[in-house]
Write an enzyme that holds these catalytic residues in place. Structure first.
Site, mmCIF file in Angstrom:
data_model
loop_
_atom_site.group_PDB
_atom_site.id
_atom_site.type_symbol
_atom_site.label_atom_id
_atom_site.label_comp_id
_atom_site.label_asym_id
_atom_site.label_seq_id
_atom_site.Cartn_x
_atom_site.Cartn_y
_atom_site.Cartn_z
ATOM 1 N N MET B 162 0.909 -1.285 0.017
ATOM 2 C CA MET B 162 -0.214 0.012 -0.203
ATOM 3 C C MET B 162 0.917 1.123 0.185
ATOM 4 O O MET B 162 1.917 1.472 0.851
ATOM 5 C CB MET B 162 -0.796 -0.035 1.257
ATOM 6 C CG MET B 162 -1.756 -1.178 1.377
ATOM 7 S SD MET B 162 -2.860 -0.859 2.642
ATOM 8 C CE MET B 162 -2.041 -0.565 4.143
ATOM 9 N N ARG B 299 -5.979 -3.208 9.633
ATOM 10 C CA ARG B 299 -6.283 -2.858 11.103
ATOM 11 C C ARG B 299 -6.414 -3.993 12.088
ATOM 12 O O ARG B 299 -5.964 -4.045 12.952
ATOM 13 C CB ARG B 299 -7.360 -1.595 11.041
ATOM 14 C CG ARG B 299 -6.874 -0.407 10.867
ATOM 15 C CD ARG B 299 -7.813 0.789 10.734
ATOM 16 N NE ARG B 299 -7.401 2.117 10.410
ATOM 17 C CZ ARG B 299 -8.053 3.155 10.181
ATOM 18 N NH1 ARG B 299 -8.920 3.221 10.430
ATOM 19 N NH2 ARG B 299 -7.015 4.096 9.761
ATOM 20 N N TYR B 443 1.170 2.501 13.057
ATOM 21 C CA TYR B 443 0.796 2.455 11.753
ATOM 22 C C TYR B 443 -0.587 1.800 11.133
ATOM 23 O O TYR B 443 -1.319 1.446 12.335
ATOM 24 C CB TYR B 443 1.751 1.592 10.748
ATOM 25 C CG TYR B 443 2.373 0.089 11.171
ATOM 26 C CD1 TYR B 443 1.444 -0.524 11.959
ATOM 27 C CD2 TYR B 443 3.313 -0.437 10.578
ATOM 28 C CE1 TYR B 443 1.928 -1.969 12.048
ATOM 29 C CE2 TYR B 443 3.770 -1.920 10.872
ATOM 30 C CZ TYR B 443 3.009 -2.574 11.505
ATOM 31 O OH TYR B 443 3.223 -3.868 11.811
ATOM 32 N N GLU B 444 -0.939 1.900 10.100
ATOM 33 C CA GLU B 444 -2.430 1.825 9.499
ATOM 34 C C GLU B 444 -3.362 2.628 10.522
ATOM 35 O O GLU B 444 -4.342 2.205 10.789
ATOM 36 C CB GLU B 444 -2.686 0.278 9.915
ATOM 37 C CG GLU B 444 -1.736 -0.832 9.334
ATOM 38 C CD GLU B 444 -1.177 -0.238 7.763
ATOM 39 O OE1 GLU B 444 -1.664 0.211 7.233
ATOM 40 O OE2 GLU B 444 -0.392 -1.191 7.491
ATOM 41 N N GLY B 445 -3.137 3.731 10.813
ATOM 42 C CA GLY B 445 -3.720 4.800 11.578
ATOM 43 C C GLY B 445 -3.352 4.653 13.248
ATOM 44 O O GLY B 445 -3.627 3.758 13.678
#
Lengths: 600, 600
Positions: B162, B299, B443-445
């Site tokens: 990504m 997530r 990471y990933e928010g």
């Protein structure tokens, strides 16, 4: 980016507004000192921290220390910085004037330490360990040893270490194996290996004075057979020259450097003692007295390391949160002129910044309180006043060590979190704080050991007398503010938290006496609860001052308004943990201890 | 020492005793599966984790990845391990059988992931990122792209990435600058730079398929002008050979590797796209749909990374606590035959081990619940059942991501603390867990973003419908156990915590609607409170099962007795934090938001 400027305004607040600087300077030892003189010293220390030590912090982490043929080199720049440090008299801040020290209060020393540790924790360990060795020699060594070593150590011409841990024993020093045999001339010969010796070998000073725990022939087993020895890297020679006059090399060598998670600029050494000449410090088999004297001083020092790191993490995070543009404030754009708002507008970023901020200011307030009492313990005219002060310092030492360092690790991680992905990248220097801070929860007695020290030694000592120094001022203050409508929130919060601390104390006093595992099971949460209540008391007092100074003008207006907001944040967002601590304590040891060892 | 053996017994408990494996295997997609077949798969995955991936974990950290002339090399051993991984079909566990996948339930995929992440988090990221890319292509790409890429990705012949973040924007992707212009042949040309691309370049697969967010000409500003593109490292060629048939090199290069605190075996890349050929995935300007599809899957995956790390930290700490001899048990020597007792006898060590243990088992129980619902969301026959399951997964995704990773960092640090000074030394491998775990909160928010997702998106969605899937089973269960004298403690604790969650929900629903900053100020504590209540519910159910199986014989007797003790520990020592969360939420936003920006 690592950012640090000395928080001089808040230091002045803690010193002169929250605590009684006049009482400090009224002690006979400090009669030629006043608040302005202290401010000048702190300003100079801040300048040193920011200009000399901070620029070496990230490079020191990247470069680390090196060992080649037994020679340890500190990171580039450390030697010059140490020379400047020593020339400025910073080794000697609290040192005895009889040995070239400045004889300043421990309170001043603490705030100077905070700044040094904030700027460069690794660097701070070199003078820091020297201080511990100095204290032990001063208290326990013979006059001859004192005369020979204390001037060099006090002025930082030579450095000191503590050599305690061996590979198979850390917390349990009774297991140690290093042996000392009498040499027939009043000295001893030491043989054995030590690990985790901070500043055990380096290139900052010509000589290094090791304080070494070892066993004499026929010593009783366990810690009652451990003696303390002074073992210099070089035997003292004729006292001249910039090296302080060193003679022959002694039989102690650095065999390895530890590769650590952090504090990479600090040389953590494995040392081998091979028939090394040493001198007994204190009575045979009574080495633990000297060890604990060093250790208690170091434990407060480690707490102050934590405080410094909290402040450094906070300042770095604030800077980033002001600069970094991401998203928009939830109620709508705050800076429509920019492509996005700075992240400081977001509640969760605020939560993190405010948490670090109140940790820094709260720990500073508590640190100055303890340091003030340490000065009283050493210098008050009245014996009873000295004793009470000593009790208080003894009680709060484990709290300062453990809570401040827990908050340091939390704060360093919050600063990383504010930085997002950039916080995880080494180039930005923020993850270094998290790696450096992590050791402070471990060394000089893990935080679990601090908690046991609090409930197992400090609480029961003198039939609980030590608690009075904490409980009485809090109880008095609650009475004082009860009727003040401005203080309603703080009075209620403090009273509730103080109530749980009293209940928790009773729980330990009753159940812990009958079953020491009950005290052990409560210890960690009890330490935190004690610390939170002490902080709540100081924050309530800070709030009262801020409210009273509400009409101040200029920068003071901002300062007192911020102080009040911070106090409210502490009561809103930090103090509720006291309730959780109490509930955990109350649950007792059953579920903690029930699991059979084989079932893990 | 890093230690790991797959916790197969507890996985079986979560799968078949706590949750309803029969309901899972009754889904038409899984009709040829049963509990025994799942157990066989998990056992094989555990073997792979322990025998192949764990031995590469510490060396991979020490060696890291290298970049030379645009070529990224993974640490020694990773290529062979990846080949074994792919040959074993582990890339394809939950993959679509139409593309060579095994079509197994997400529940099985989750437990396999747990083991892989526990053994080697860095390694896990290579197949992990591929999974996210596969989902986005499957859901949004044209039939031609799907036919071309999905078999390769599903089977792990090629890898995926990504490419979202750019240097100036992470969370706020609306700011991104990478541009895509139509090439006239249905494809696009992309130009721009991306950072923090996990597995962005490596030597495990011949080809890498980048999912890239970029702007089309004339795109609206902000996230409404962001599109998703598929950009392969090599353009597909003739489909043959072990490389999967790659053609010409595309204009994407790795310009730098990030130097990170941890996950050093994972190549985190800066990628430069220079007129690189790509294909639109999904509609123009609707790239955030594809991004969130990948992201939601990732997530949950990151939460499971956290779970794996908790278990690895726990097992390593248990081993050390059993072996390390220091001091004596507080009531007296437990092992007088040894020079000291193993440290597992001490209450504070117990506290740490039990905390890690209940984090691992509790998160596993919750993870399997969510994964079960994910399978139902994908495969239930009834549309309403699918919708309800989807609601639940959407609600719990931020909770799983944030709480599991918070617990992972806490557990890794507890494992270090159990190890004392040895935990801080790199050679012992324990501090690696703390460094590796730290990224999972980011990471990933970031976890702050997860909390905002929960209160800002998931709670209000469909007028609060999503909460029902969590609240109803809890309320029903409390009714069920209220009269059971064995369950008194659990019923009372669960009811109290559930009550605070209901009050907190009302607080957010009322105050947060009027003022989004109030919701933001409550978000972090609300997420934790939600997670703790979900765990309390699962622990109470686990306790009921353990009590019912009290008479079991053999190893089962130990297992259920331990399960009950663990449940009690959770209620005694973890759940009290729910009270603190509630008190913090109730305090509102005032003190969090009041500080003027300039006063920080």
């Amino acid at each position: 980016m690592q950012t640090y400027a000395a928080p001089l305004r808040d230091m002045r607040f803690a010193l002169t507004e929250l605590h009684d600087v006049a009482a400090l300077t009224a002690l006979p030892a400090f009669s030629d000192l006043d608040a302005d003189a202290i401010a000048t010293i702190l300003e100079a220390a801040g300048k040193l921290a920011t200009e000399v030590l901070l620029p070496l912090n990230a490079p020191g982490d990247a470069h680390g220390c090196t060992l080649e043929n037994g020679v340890v080199r500190t990171p580039p720049g450390f030697r010059a910085a140490y020379a400047a440090f020593r020339a400025g008299g910073w080794n000697a801040v609290t040192g005895d004037p009889a040995y070239g020290g400045q004889g300043l209060p421990q309170t001043v020393g603490m705030l100077v330490s905070e700044m040094i540790c904030a700027a460069n924790l690794s660097f701070s360990l070199y003078p820091g360990l020297t201080a511990g060795a100095t204290i032990a020699i001063d208290r326990f060594a013979s006059d001859a040893l004192r005369a020979l070593y204390l001037p060099k150590l006090t002025q930082g011409i030579w450095a000191g270490t503590m050599c305690l841990t061996e590979a198979h024993c850390g917390t349990d020093l009774g297991l140690l194996r290093t042996r000392a045999v009498p040499a027939g001339d009043g000295s001893y010969r030491l043989t054995g290996s030590k690990i985790f010796v901070s500043a055990g070998e380096h290139d900052l000073t010509e000589n290094i004075v090791h304080m070494v725990l070892a066993r004499l022939p026929g010593a009783p087993p366990g810690i009652k057979g451990v003696s303390l020895f002074l073992v210099p890297k070089y035997l003292p020679g004729t006292d001249s020259g910039p090296d302080g006059g060193v003679g022959a090399r002694n039989g102690v060598t650095c065999t390895a450097l530890e590769h650590k998670m952090g504090i990479k600029g600090s040389a953590t050494c494995q040392l081998s003692f091979d028939d090394a000449q040493g001198w007994l410090v204190g009575a045979p088999h009574k080495g633990m007295h000297g060890m604990f004297t060093m250790m208690n001083s170091e434990r407060l020092g480690v707490g102050i390391q934590g405080l410094g790191l909290i402040e450094a993490a906070y300042q770095s995070a604030v800077r980033y949160a002001r600069d970094r543009l991401q998203g928009r404030a939830l109620p709508g754009p705050r800076r429509p002129d920019l492509p996005a708002d700075p992240i400081i507008v977001h509640p969760d970023v605020r939560r993190m910044l405010m948490t670090m901020r109140v940790h820094a200011e709260g720990c500073r307030a508590l640190g100055v309180w303890v340091a003030n009492r340490l000065d009283a313990a050493e210098h008050a005219a009245d014996a009873r006043a000295r004793r009470d002060a000593e009790d208080f310092v003894a009680l709060m030492t484990p709290v300062v060590k453990a809570m401040f360092t827990d908050f340091a690790v939390e704060s360093a991680n919050l600063a990383m979190q504010v930085h997002g992905g950039h916080g995880y990248i080494r180039d930005h220097g923020i993850e270094q704080y998290a790696r450096d801070a992590r050791i402070t929860q471990i060394y000089e007695g893990t935080n679990g050991i601090q908690a046991l020290d609090l409930v197992g030694r400090k609480l029961p000592a003198h039939a609980g007398r030590s608690l009075r120094g904490l409980f009485h001022p809090i109880a008095d203050f609650i009475e004082n503010i009860r009727a003040d409508p401005d203080m309603e929130k703080f009075a209620a919060g403090l009273e509730r938290a103080f109530g749980t601390l009293q209940l928790a104390t009773r729980h330990i006093a009753t159940r812990g006496l009958a079953d020491p595992e009950e005290a052990g099971a409560a210890a960690g949460d009890y330490l935190r609860l004690t610390g939170l209540v002490a902080l709540a008391y100081l924050w309530a007092r800070a709030a009262r001052i801020a409210i009273a100074r509400h009409g101040a003008a200029g920068p003071d207006q901002t300062f007192y308004a911020a102080k009040r907001i911070s106090a409210e944040f502490f009561f809103d967002r930090i103090l509720p943990d006291a309730t959780a601590c109490y509930l955990k304590i109350r649950s007792g040891k059953a579920s903690m201890m029930a699991m059979p060892e084989t079932a893990f």
